[in-house]
Design a protein around this motif. Structure first.
Motif, mmCIF file in Angstrom:
data_model
loop_
_atom_site.group_PDB
_atom_site.id
_atom_site.type_symbol
_atom_site.label_atom_id
_atom_site.label_comp_id
_atom_site.label_asym_id
_atom_site.label_seq_id
_atom_site.Cartn_x
_atom_site.Cartn_y
_atom_site.Cartn_z
ATOM 1 N N VAL A 54 72.898 -99.642 12.453
ATOM 2 C CA VAL A 54 73.401 -98.922 12.008
ATOM 3 C C VAL A 54 72.724 -97.232 12.909
ATOM 4 O O VAL A 54 71.194 -97.104 12.008
ATOM 5 C CB VAL A 54 73.022 -98.391 10.036
ATOM 6 C CG1 VAL A 54 74.133 -97.272 10.036
ATOM 7 C CG2 VAL A 54 73.826 -99.015 9.243
ATOM 8 N N PRO A 55 72.872 -96.143 13.471
ATOM 9 C CA PRO A 55 74.698 -96.133 13.433
ATOM 10 C C PRO A 55 74.866 -98.110 14.794
ATOM 11 O O PRO A 55 74.297 -98.405 15.551
ATOM 12 C CB PRO A 55 74.899 -95.387 14.570
ATOM 13 C CG PRO A 55 73.140 -94.975 14.988
ATOM 14 C CD PRO A 55 72.067 -95.039 14.091
ATOM 15 N N ALA A 56 75.711 -98.261 15.461
ATOM 16 C CA ALA A 56 75.106 -99.308 16.445
ATOM 17 C C ALA A 56 75.894 -99.184 17.688
ATOM 18 O O ALA A 56 75.568 -99.656 17.681
ATOM 19 C CB ALA A 56 77.198 -99.968 15.680
ATOM 20 N N HIS A 57 75.866 -97.516 18.055
ATOM 21 C CA HIS A 57 75.272 -97.119 18.803
ATOM 22 C C HIS A 57 75.438 -96.067 19.339
ATOM 23 O O HIS A 57 75.211 -95.373 18.186
ATOM 24 C CB HIS A 57 76.819 -96.833 20.093
ATOM 25 C CG HIS A 57 78.431 -98.461 19.789
ATOM 26 N ND1 HIS A 57 77.487 -99.354 20.163
ATOM 27 C CD2 HIS A 57 79.110 -98.512 18.630
ATOM 28 C CE1 HIS A 57 78.767 -99.986 20.473
ATOM 29 N NE2 HIS A 57 79.649 -99.820 19.394
ATOM 30 N N ALA A 107 81.251 -89.870 18.030
ATOM 31 C CA ALA A 107 81.770 -90.326 19.455
ATOM 32 C C ALA A 107 80.905 -90.976 20.141
ATOM 33 O O ALA A 107 79.662 -90.759 19.988
ATOM 34 C CB ALA A 107 82.939 -89.774 20.016
ATOM 35 N N VAL A 108 80.840 -92.461 20.314
ATOM 36 C CA VAL A 108 79.898 -93.389 21.358
ATOM 37 C C VAL A 108 79.693 -92.301 22.759
ATOM 38 O O VAL A 108 80.563 -92.042 23.681
ATOM 39 C CB VAL A 108 80.414 -94.140 21.507
ATOM 40 C CG1 VAL A 108 79.371 -94.628 22.818
ATOM 41 C CG2 VAL A 108 81.031 -95.265 20.541
ATOM 42 N N ALA A 113 75.662 -91.462 30.478
ATOM 43 C CA ALA A 113 74.724 -90.481 29.989
ATOM 44 C C ALA A 113 73.653 -90.189 28.677
ATOM 45 O O ALA A 113 74.136 -91.428 28.505
ATOM 46 C CB ALA A 113 76.147 -89.162 29.102
ATOM 47 N N ASP A 114 72.934 -89.641 28.578
ATOM 48 C CA ASP A 114 71.890 -89.172 26.932
ATOM 49 C C ASP A 114 71.521 -89.167 26.481
ATOM 50 O O ASP A 114 70.946 -88.386 25.819
ATOM 51 C CB ASP A 114 70.475 -89.936 27.930
ATOM 52 C CG ASP A 114 69.969 -89.469 29.286
ATOM 53 O OD1 ASP A 114 70.368 -87.913 29.071
ATOM 54 O OD2 ASP A 114 69.629 -89.311 29.902
ATOM 55 N N ARG A 142 72.450 -89.164 18.306
ATOM 56 C CA ARG A 142 71.886 -90.567 17.082
ATOM 57 C C ARG A 142 72.073 -91.124 17.767
ATOM 58 O O ARG A 142 72.488 -92.006 18.516
ATOM 59 C CB ARG A 142 72.849 -90.232 16.454
ATOM 60 C CG ARG A 142 73.328 -89.010 15.677
ATOM 61 C CD ARG A 142 74.323 -89.248 14.495
ATOM 62 N NE ARG A 142 75.055 -88.246 14.071
ATOM 63 C CZ ARG A 142 75.985 -87.927 13.518
ATOM 64 N NH1 ARG A 142 77.047 -88.654 14.037
ATOM 65 N NH2 ARG A 142 76.062 -86.801 13.318
ATOM 66 N N ARG A 143 70.474 -92.320 17.775
ATOM 67 C CA ARG A 143 70.515 -93.434 18.555
ATOM 68 C C ARG A 143 70.415 -94.344 17.589
ATOM 69 O O ARG A 143 70.879 -94.481 16.871
ATOM 70 C CB ARG A 143 68.901 -93.661 18.968
ATOM 71 C CG ARG A 143 68.594 -92.532 19.758
ATOM 72 C CD ARG A 143 68.445 -93.286 21.098
ATOM 73 N NE ARG A 143 67.760 -91.948 21.651
ATOM 74 C CZ ARG A 143 68.554 -91.792 23.527
ATOM 75 N NH1 ARG A 143 69.255 -93.018 23.593
ATOM 76 N NH2 ARG A 143 68.965 -90.608 23.934
ATOM 77 N N ALA A 144 71.748 -95.748 18.170
ATOM 78 C CA ALA A 144 71.994 -96.812 18.437
ATOM 79 C C ALA A 144 70.258 -97.323 17.450
ATOM 80 O O ALA A 144 69.471 -97.931 17.730
ATOM 81 C CB ALA A 144 72.195 -97.909 18.820
ATOM 82 N N GLY A 145 71.211 -97.574 15.693
ATOM 83 C CA GLY A 145 70.082 -98.374 14.397
ATOM 84 C C GLY A 145 69.055 -97.658 14.197
ATOM 85 O O GLY A 145 67.886 -98.011 13.550
ATOM 86 N N GLU A 146 69.072 -96.196 14.056
ATOM 87 C CA GLU A 146 67.533 -95.136 14.329
ATOM 88 C C GLU A 146 67.612 -95.143 12.531
ATOM 89 O O GLU A 146 67.111 -95.484 12.627
ATOM 90 C CB GLU A 146 68.143 -93.578 14.509
ATOM 91 C CG GLU A 146 69.152 -92.665 14.265
ATOM 92 C CD GLU A 146 69.367 -91.588 15.128
ATOM 93 O OE1 GLU A 146 68.763 -91.151 15.752
ATOM 94 O OE2 GLU A 146 69.689 -90.133 14.093
#
Ligand code: AMP
Ligand code: MG
Length: 387
Positions: A54-57, A107-108, A113-114, A142-146
């Motif tokens: 969480v988040p997934a992406h 949005a993903v 992009a980063d 927001r990083r995936a899994g942060e």
């Protein structure tokens, strides 16, 4: 445990009484698996392991433009807009050197992009997007899994479930939770003088207020409660009430009949039904109390005999019964919050005794301070209402 003294009962400090009570409790091991909307106020019976990140992406924290951090320079840059990424509608392509994608919050972040530059810091002219100012590569993403990594313990067994915990479980995609069964608690008042609200008061009678305070506190704790009404001061009636309560309850909460005058009659009866300790606690209000295990075949049942004075009953419940019932239900954090505040007036207390005075807490720029509600008699429910 200290040895009982037949004439006075045991004398215990508040902490010793808590420890002695904890020693007679039997945990409730039965569990229910409940949908989230029924789990509020229950105690989680297993660690919640996150099945997803969480988040997934990686996703955008802002409305703006997704780009490659490496494209950012010391001065303004101009990029070519190649598409749009909305929450729930990702951009399927990849962002190359000199390119950007219009992106909305949540949005993903597209492949390549980063970094996100917020829309207020960019000017769009057709497909050309000019970005001035200083930006850091990686910003606004927001990083995936942060928040929670996949496989991490998201909630510990023993957590008392509050609304935010249910939200967290939902965010992991979990629809049902394994929780401890609610504690079943029977409550009754004792005393020949007690009448019900709505009845007339004969001389010497008073209305039974304790049952309403105690049943309310039990309901707020999330217990399943049975109200057995008022029991007259007769051994046969008290025994019948206790036997009825024991046939169902994990715990029985009574008020009245535990002070020195009543002790011999209740003591003899309770000795027949189980192992109950009568004690005096070095506290005010709430000095007399009885607690212990009642024998009901294999099923454990704990008795809390609280004092009759209304404030004493409420304070004893808060200081001893609340934590004990939470502990029985597997809750790992049962301590009451403790605040430090400046007193408005001097307060007297007897050395060695814990006093629970009713106060009104206020806050100003010098911090928290507290003033007493006025007279502190252990029968004065009005002071508990003002507090
Ligand atoms: P007891 O502990 O039974 O001696 O009661 C102590 C005092 O509390 C007496 O003045 C009782 O009348 C009062 N009291 C006992 N039970 C209740 C109750 N359920 N509601 C209000 N007052 C009570
Ligand atoms: Mg009484």
């Amino acid at each position: 445990m200290p040895t009982p003294d037949r004439s006075k009962g045991m004398e215990l400090s508040v902490s010793a009484a808590r420890a002695a009570i904890a020693a007679v409790l039997t945990p409730i091991t039965d569990c229910d698996t409940l949908p989230l909307d029924q789990a509020l106020g229950r105690v989680l019976a297993e660690d919640l392991i996150s099945p997803i990140a969480v988040p997934a992406h990686d996703n955008s924290a802002m409305d703006g433009w997704a780009l490659r951090g490496a494209d950012l320079g010391a001065s303004a840059i101009t990029l070519n807009s190649i598409g749009t990424a909305l929450a729930g509608h990702p951009y399927s392509g990849s962002v190359g050197i000199g390119q950007c994608v219009r992106i909305m919050t949540g949005a993903v972040v597209p492949a390549g992009a980063d970094t996100v530059v917020m829309q207020e810091e960019a000017q769009q002219d057709g497909s050309s997007v000019r970005i001035a100012g200083t930006h850091k590569p990686g910003q606004n993403v927001r990083r995936a899994g942060e928040d929670i990594a996949r496989g991490a313990v998201a909630l510990r067994s023993g957590t008392l479930l509050r609304p935010q915990h249910l939200g967290l479980a939902a965010s992991l995609g979990l629809a049902r939770l394994r929780v401890h069964r609610r504690a079943r608690v029977a409550v009754f008042s004792t005393g020949d003088e007690l009448r019900q609200p709505g009845e007339d008061l004969v001389p010497g009678a008073i209305y039974d207020s304790n049952r309403h305070v105690l049943a309310g506190m039990l309901a707020r704790l999330g217990c399943e409660t049975r109200d057995l009404g008022v029991v007259r001061d007769e051994p046969a009636r008290l025994e019948a009430a206790l036997r009825e309560a024991m046939s169902w309850a994990d715990a029985i909460v009574t008020s009245g009949g535990v002070s020195t005058g009543d002790m011999d009659f209740t003591r003899a009866l309770l000795a027949k039904l189980g192992e109950v300790t009568f004690c005096n606690i070095a506290m005010r209000p709430g000095r007399p109390m009885a607690f212990g295990r009642l024998k009901n075949g294999e099923r454990p049942c704990v008795l809390f005999g609280l004092p009759g004075n209304p404030v004493a009953a409420a304070v004893s419940f808060t200081q001893f019964v609340r934590g004990a019932l939470l502990q029985m239900c597997g809750c790992t954090d049962t301590a009451l919050p403790l605040l430090q505040a400046r007193a408005h007036q001097p307060m007297k207390k007897k050395p060695g005794r814990t006093e629970y005075q009713r106060g009104i807490l206020e806050r100003d720029d010098q911090g928290m301070h507290v003033r007493l509600t006025g007279a502190q008699g252990s029968g004065m429910l009005s002071s508990l209402c003002q507090a």
